[in-house]
Design a protein around this motif. Structure first.
Motif, PDB file in Angstrom:
ATOM      1  N   ILE A  58     -31.776 -32.047  12.241  1.00  0.00           N
ATOM      2  CA  ILE A  58     -31.858 -32.126  10.781  1.00  0.00           C
ATOM      3  C   ILE A  58     -31.079 -30.962  10.164  1.00  0.00           C
ATOM      4  O   ILE A  58     -31.376 -29.799  10.418  1.00  0.00           O
ATOM      5  N   GLU A  59     -30.088 -31.283   9.372  1.00  0.00           N
ATOM      6  CA  GLU A  59     -29.268 -30.259   8.732  1.00  0.00           C
ATOM      7  C   GLU A  59     -29.772 -29.998   7.313  1.00  0.00           C
ATOM      8  O   GLU A  59     -29.787 -30.898   6.481  1.00  0.00           O
ATOM      9  N   PRO A  60     -30.187 -28.764   7.017  1.00  0.00           N
ATOM     10  CA  PRO A  60     -30.633 -28.447   5.654  1.00  0.00           C
ATOM     11  C   PRO A  60     -29.441 -28.402   4.703  1.00  0.00           C
ATOM     12  O   PRO A  60     -28.302 -28.180   5.133  1.00  0.00           O
ATOM     13  N   PRO A  61     -29.663 -28.618   3.424  1.00  0.00           N
ATOM     14  CA  PRO A  61     -28.569 -28.538   2.446  1.00  0.00           C
ATOM     15  C   PRO A  61     -27.913 -27.164   2.476  1.00  0.00           C
ATOM     16  O   PRO A  61     -28.569 -26.149   2.735  1.00  0.00           O
ATOM     17  N   LEU A  62     -26.621 -27.135   2.218  1.00  0.00           N
ATOM     18  CA  LEU A  62     -25.892 -25.869   2.196  1.00  0.00           C
ATOM     19  C   LEU A  62     -26.485 -24.927   1.149  1.00  0.00           C
ATOM     20  O   LEU A  62     -26.763 -25.331   0.020  1.00  0.00           O
ATOM     21  N   GLY A  63     -26.671 -23.684   1.551  1.00  0.00           N
ATOM     22  CA  GLY A  63     -27.165 -22.681   0.620  1.00  0.00           C
ATOM     23  C   GLY A  63     -28.664 -22.691   0.411  1.00  0.00           C
ATOM     24  O   GLY A  63     -29.188 -21.902  -0.378  1.00  0.00           O
ATOM     25  N   SER A  65     -31.183 -21.801   2.437  1.00  0.00           N
ATOM     26  CA  SER A  65     -31.873 -20.581   2.868  1.00  0.00           C
ATOM     27  C   SER A  65     -31.674 -19.449   1.865  1.00  0.00           C
ATOM     28  O   SER A  65     -32.608 -18.691   1.572  1.00  0.00           O
ATOM     29  N   GLU A  66     -30.446 -19.330   1.326  1.00  0.00           N
ATOM     30  CA  GLU A  66     -30.190 -18.276   0.346  1.00  0.00           C
ATOM     31  C   GLU A  66     -31.009 -18.485  -0.924  1.00  0.00           C
ATOM     32  O   GLU A  66     -31.542 -17.535  -1.510  1.00  0.00           O
ATOM     33  N   LYS A  67     -31.130 -19.749  -1.337  1.00  0.00           N
ATOM     34  CA  LYS A  67     -31.921 -20.040  -2.533  1.00  0.00           C
ATOM     35  C   LYS A  67     -33.384 -19.683  -2.318  1.00  0.00           C
ATOM     36  O   LYS A  67     -34.048 -19.137  -3.204  1.00  0.00           O
ATOM     37  N   ILE A  68     -33.891 -19.988  -1.125  1.00  0.00           N
ATOM     38  CA  ILE A  68     -35.293 -19.679  -0.827  1.00  0.00           C
ATOM     39  C   ILE A  68     -35.517 -18.175  -0.821  1.00  0.00           C
ATOM     40  O   ILE A  68     -36.494 -17.670  -1.381  1.00  0.00           O
ATOM     41  N   VAL A  69     -34.594 -17.447  -0.189  1.00  0.00           N
ATOM     42  CA  VAL A  69     -34.733 -15.990  -0.109  1.00  0.00           C
ATOM     43  C   VAL A  69     -34.669 -15.366  -1.498  1.00  0.00           C
ATOM     44  O   VAL A  69     -35.433 -14.449  -1.823  1.00  0.00           O
ATOM     45  N   ARG A  70     -33.761 -15.869  -2.330  1.00  0.00           N
ATOM     46  CA  ARG A  70     -33.633 -15.299  -3.678  1.00  0.00           C
ATOM     47  C   ARG A  70     -34.868 -15.560  -4.524  1.00  0.00           C
ATOM     48  O   ARG A  70     -35.313 -14.709  -5.286  1.00  0.00           O
ATOM     49  N   SER A  71     -35.427 -16.767  -4.386  1.00  0.00           N
ATOM     50  CA  SER A  71     -36.567 -17.119  -5.227  1.00  0.00           C
ATOM     51  C   SER A  71     -37.888 -16.581  -4.695  1.00  0.00           C
ATOM     52  O   SER A  71     -38.810 -16.312  -5.457  1.00  0.00           O
ATOM     53  N   ARG A  72     -37.966 -16.414  -3.381  1.00  0.00           N
ATOM     54  CA  ARG A  72     -39.214 -15.924  -2.789  1.00  0.00           C
ATOM     55  C   ARG A  72     -38.891 -15.172  -1.506  1.00  0.00           C
ATOM     56  O   ARG A  72     -38.849 -15.766  -0.435  1.00  0.00           O
ATOM     57  N   PRO A  73     -38.655 -13.881  -1.576  1.00  0.00           N
ATOM     58  CA  PRO A  73     -38.275 -13.102  -0.391  1.00  0.00           C
ATOM     59  C   PRO A  73     -39.274 -13.281   0.748  1.00  0.00           C
ATOM     60  O   PRO A  73     -40.482 -13.299   0.534  1.00  0.00           O
TER      61      PRO A  73
END
Length: 208
Positions: A58-63, A65-73
Motif C-alpha cells: 500500500i503506497e501512501p499519498p505523496l507528502g 508523512s510530512e503533513k502528519i508531522v507538521r500537524s501533529r509532531p
C-alpha cells in the motif's frame, strides 16, 4: 498442551520473526509432532505472509508523512511509528480471529424458529474482511486458505449486509465453502442474530 491450545497460540505466530520467542516454542514443538497441526501452521503462515505483502504494497499519498508531522509532531522516531502501526494491524487481525472463533463456538443454539431466506453474494474470509477490508478476486487464495483452516466464513449480500455462516450443530461448512472463496453463490439457510452478528445457518449452497 493440546492441539486446540497450540492453535490458539500459533494464530499470533508471524513466522521466523517469532521463532526465538519463548511463548511460541512449546506450540511450535507440538506442531512438529502433529502432522495435521503442522500443515495448518504452514498454510496459516502463508496466509499471514500474503496479508503482510498486501499491507507493504500500500503506497501512501505523496507528502502524507510530512503533513502528519507538521500537524501533529510524533514524539518518537519514525521507525518506531512503522513498527507500532504494523503491530497494531497484527493485533487487530488476531483479535478479530479469536473473537469470531470464540463466538462461533457459542453460535450453535437452536434456530428452529428462525426465518428461512436466500442470500446471494460473495463468500468472505471474515477475519481478513473485518480487520483489513480484504475481499474480491485479489484476495481469493488467502481467503481460501483461511476458510479451509477453519477461520470464520461469511457472505456479503448484494445489499451490503454481511452474514456469518454456520452449519448444523457439530458440523462445519468451511470445507464446503473454501473453494467458493471470493466467488458469488446463493446460500439457502435460516437467519438469526446473536450478540449483534447476523448469522445464516447453511442448508444449501447454490453455485451461480
Amino acid at each position: 498442551m493440546n492441539t486446540r491450545d497450540a492453535k490458539e497460540i500459533l494464530l499470533l505466530y508471524r513466522g521466523t520473526t517469532d521463532d526465538s520467542d519463548p511463548q511460541f516454542c512449546a506450540a511450535l514443538d507440538y506442531a512438529k509432532s502433529d502432522p495435521e497441526l503442522g500443515q495448518w501452521l504452514r498454510e496459516q503462515t502463508k496466509c499471514y505472509d500474503t496479508i503482510r505483502t498486501k499491507l507493504r504494497g500500500i503506497e501512501p499519498p505523496l507528502g502524507l508523512s510530512e503533513k502528519i508531522v507538521r500537524s501533529r509532531p510524533i514524539p518518537f522516531p519514525r521507525i518506531w511509528s512503522r513498527v507500532l502501526q504494523l503491530a497494531a494491524a497484527i493485533v487487530i487481525s488476531a483479535s478479530v480471529t479469536v473473537l469470531l472463533m470464540k463466538w462461533s463456538e457459542r453460535r450453535n443454539h437452536s434456530v428452529a424458529g428462525a426465518q428461512e431466506i436466500l442470500v446471494t453474494g460473495e463468500v468472505l474470509d471474515m477475519t481478513c474482511y473485518i480487520a483489513y477490508n480484504l475481499s474480491g478476486p485479489d484476495h481469493a487464495e488467502c481467503a481460501r486458505v483461511c476458510i479451509r483452516n477453519g477461520l470464520p466464513v461469511g457472505i456479503k449480500a448484494q445489499d451490503g449486509k454481511v452474514y456469518l455462516l454456520s452449519g448444523e450443530p457439530g458440523h462445519s461448512v468451511n470445507a464446503e465453502l473454501a473453494d467458493y472463496a471470493a466467488k458469488t453463490v446463493t446460500i439457502k439457510g435460516r437467519q438469526s442474530v446473536r450478540d449483534g452478528f447476523a448469522q445464516l445457518q447453511v442448508e444449501e449452497i447454490r453455485k451461480l
